[in-house]
Write an enzyme that holds these catalytic residues in place. Structure first.
Site: not given
Ligand SMILES: Cc1ncc(COP(=O)(O)O)c(C=O)c1O
Length: 286
Positions: A33, A52, A100, A102, A147, A179
């Site tokens: 996403y 991204r 379903r 894998h 993501k 993070e």
């Molecule tokens: C795990 C994670 N890290 C960092 C970010 C920050 O990313 P962005 O600056 O692209 O919103 C997000 C944003 O949702 C995130 O889910």
């Protein structure tokens, strides 16, 4: 006014948007996403978000369902259908509907879903006072650079912050800063901005990149590296950033003050640079 969403080729009221239970997003969390902030109906850093998205799709070996121009047109169409000028566009691609099992199904079209929601940027009090955070071990998988919609680990770690009545959980993997659960983290030490490297342990944030760009443009020194907990706890400043939270100062971590317990001078400078940049880009686009 009912919310309009996009699902598999059509715009429709959200109540009519339904997905079969065998969708691999529902069954496996098999999808990726993006979330794109929109100011005054203009998507912010759209190219970077679509880049991204491509990286995430490549990372899960799913063909991009649309060329760049189609994504751009769909996003603009969705924005136009929402009454709010400031929005967040959420877009979501899964490996589609299949029995379903894998292994990747063959010849199955992906599911493409998009919606917008009103964008709320942090209130002035949070910017002025900073926020509290807790820390936790980063026990997510080894491909946090994608993501992915399968966010269960992030949800569990974020709930720790909710339960502790703080804003975010700052993650350390084997003692090294990675993070936040939905944010990237920077620290400041003796006037130098410390940033974790963009590796498989963190999402390459669009806001993270913008902050480093602004730092470079304004000759603010940056050190990219692996920073241990002790160093982060001793830092003069700690920041979190994301597309929706922009940049905020973390003033306590696990109840211990960071620096003097107030947003620091480099935070204020970066916050102003970020706001200036945003307004400049938005003016230029109008
Ligand atoms: C795990 C994670 N890290 C960092 C970010 C920050 O990313 P962005 O600056 O692209 O919103 C997000 C944003 O949702 C995130 O889910």
């Amino acid at each position: 006014m009912t919310q309009t969403v996009y699902l598999n080729g059509a715009f429709m009221p959200i109540e009519q948007a339904t997905v079969p239970v065998l969708d691999r997003g529902f069954i496996f969390g098999d999808g990726v996403y993006e979330l794109i902030p929109v100011y005054s109906r203009r998507p912010f850093r759209l190219e970077e978000h679509l880049n991204r998205l491509q990286q995430s799709l490549d990372g899960i070996r799913l063909a991009n369902p649309h060329p760049r121009e189609t994504w751009t047109a769909l996003i603009h169409e969705l924005i136009a259908r929402d009454e709010n000028a400031d929005q967040s566009v959420y877009l979501h691609v899964t490996r589609g509907v299949a029995k379903r099992d894998h292994p990747f199904p063959e010849g199955v079209p992906p599911t493409v879903f998009m919606m917008t929601n009103p964008l709320t940027t942090p209130p002035a009090t949070l910017v002025e006072q900073g926020v509290a955070a807790i820390s936790a071990e980063d026990n997510r998988w080894g491909r946090c650079n994608l993501k992915a919609i399968s966010l269960l680990p992030n949800i569990l770690l974020r709930q720790l912050a909710v339960d502790a009545h703080v804003n975010e959980t700052v993650l350390f993997r084997d003692g090294i800063l990675t993070e936040g659960t939905a944010t990237n983290i920077f620290a400041v030490e003796n006037g130098v901005i410390l940033a974790p490297p963009k590796d498989q342990h963190m999402l390459p944030g669009i806001t993270y990149d913008l902050i480093l760009e602004l730092a470079a443009a304004h000759r603010m020194p940056v050190e990219i590296g692996k920073f241990d907990q002790a160093r982060i706890r001793r830092a003069d400043e700690l920041w979190l950033c994301s597309s929706t939270r922009e940049v905020l100062a973390i003033v306590t971590l696990d109840g211990q003050t960071i620096g003097d317990g107030h947003p620091g001078p480099l935070f204020r400078k970066m916050y102003d640079l970020y706001q200036d940049y945003k307004h400049r880009v938005m003016r230029a686009a109008s």
